[in-house]
Design a protein around this motif. Structure first.
Motif, mmCIF file in Angstrom:
data_model
loop_
_atom_site.group_PDB
_atom_site.id
_atom_site.type_symbol
_atom_site.label_atom_id
_atom_site.label_comp_id
_atom_site.label_asym_id
_atom_site.label_seq_id
_atom_site.Cartn_x
_atom_site.Cartn_y
_atom_site.Cartn_z
ATOM 1 N N ASN A 138 -4.030 -8.590 -26.157
ATOM 2 C CA ASN A 138 -5.266 -8.435 -25.386
ATOM 3 C C ASN A 138 -5.135 -7.347 -24.315
ATOM 4 O O ASN A 138 -6.139 -6.744 -23.915
ATOM 5 N N ILE A 139 -3.904 -7.098 -23.850
ATOM 6 C CA ILE A 139 -3.706 -6.118 -22.772
ATOM 7 C C ILE A 139 -4.049 -4.703 -23.231
ATOM 8 O O ILE A 139 -4.853 -4.024 -22.583
ATOM 9 N N PRO A 140 -3.453 -4.191 -24.338
ATOM 10 C CA PRO A 140 -3.844 -2.843 -24.767
ATOM 11 C C PRO A 140 -5.313 -2.757 -25.162
ATOM 12 O O PRO A 140 -5.952 -1.716 -24.957
ATOM 13 N N ILE A 141 -5.862 -3.846 -25.726
ATOM 14 C CA ILE A 141 -7.287 -3.849 -26.081
ATOM 15 C C ILE A 141 -8.143 -3.697 -24.829
ATOM 16 O O ILE A 141 -9.128 -2.936 -24.817
ATOM 17 N N ALA A 142 -7.771 -4.407 -23.766
ATOM 18 C CA ALA A 142 -8.516 -4.313 -22.508
ATOM 19 C C ALA A 142 -8.417 -2.915 -21.910
ATOM 20 O O ALA A 142 -9.411 -2.360 -21.429
ATOM 21 N N ILE A 143 -7.218 -2.321 -21.959
ATOM 22 C CA ILE A 143 -7.028 -0.978 -21.409
ATOM 23 C C ILE A 143 -7.834 0.043 -22.198
ATOM 24 O O ILE A 143 -8.484 0.924 -21.625
#
Length: 223
Positions: A164-169
């Protein structure tokens, strides 16, 4: 008699990444020391339009300030791409050969796109808009590159990271990119409407098609 099978111990070196992170922060520190006032205006880019108003001349594209931050942004974005591929299970984040391939592709892609844009802008007589548009894109890309640089460090040295972190970035980067495009279009709307056909052609050819084909090739290759 007991037989022992010896297996080579594979150690993934992170020294090359540490050196590049230090290099990137070193470039930022030197740039800040040389261009103190300009760097301060640049850092406040999201909260003030002073930087965009003062450094709006197209000659700023070739300034040492812009070039220095260009190297920082490609280092940062290359790390982010490789780390994201690693998080989704497509690559290893410690593969320095892959990193060289990614950063080489990024530099080639950006510079090739820039040269093609110059040719098309001259052909369609929209040089003023394209130069200002490129300057604004480079400025905001450098800003985003600096912001995600410390995030890259945390993600690189952390073994377990949620997808979810790279998707959010990526989502945040897309939103900022759309805002940048919107501000540029609003700023030069009179020039755009006077050459609307050429602008649409330029937008579809150089601002949408390259990313669409990269997405298609990536999803096709991973299918």
């Amino acid at each position: 008699m007991t037989e022992y099978l010896l297996h080579p111990r594979i150690i993934e070196s992170k020294d090359w990444a540490t050196l590049l992170f230090v290099l990137a922060f070193g470039i930022i520190a030197i740039t800040k020391a040389i261009y103190g006032n300009r760097f301060s205006d640049f850092i406040n880019l999201l909260f003030s339009d002073k930087y965009s108003k003062v450094y709006r001349d197209s000659s700023q594209l070739k300034s040492s300030f812009t070039i220095s931050l260009f190297f920082v942004q490609v280092i940062s974005f290359a790390f982010f791409i490789q780390i994201s591929l690693s998080i989704f299970g497509y690559a290893s984040k410690t593969d320095w050969i892959l990193y060289i391939q990614i950063i080489t592709f990024l530099i080639f892609f950006i510079l090739s796109k820039f040269l093609i844009e110059k040719i098309i802008a001259t052909t369609f007589n929209i040089e003023e808009f394209v130069e200002q548009f490129n300057l604004q894109k480079i400025t905001y890309r450098a800003y985003i590159g600096i912001i995600i640089l410390p995030i890259n460090i945390l993600l690189f040295y952390h073994n377990t990271v949620s997808q979810n972190i790279p998707i959010a970035i990526i989502s945040i980067i897309l939103v900022l990119s759309i805002l940048t495009y919107s501000l540029s279009i609003k700023k030069y709307q009179s020039l755009i409407f006077s050459k609307l056909f050429y602008f649409i052609l330029y937008l579809c050819t150089l601002e949408i098609a390259p990313y669409f084909f990269m997405y298609y090739l990536f999803t096709k290759g991973s299918a």
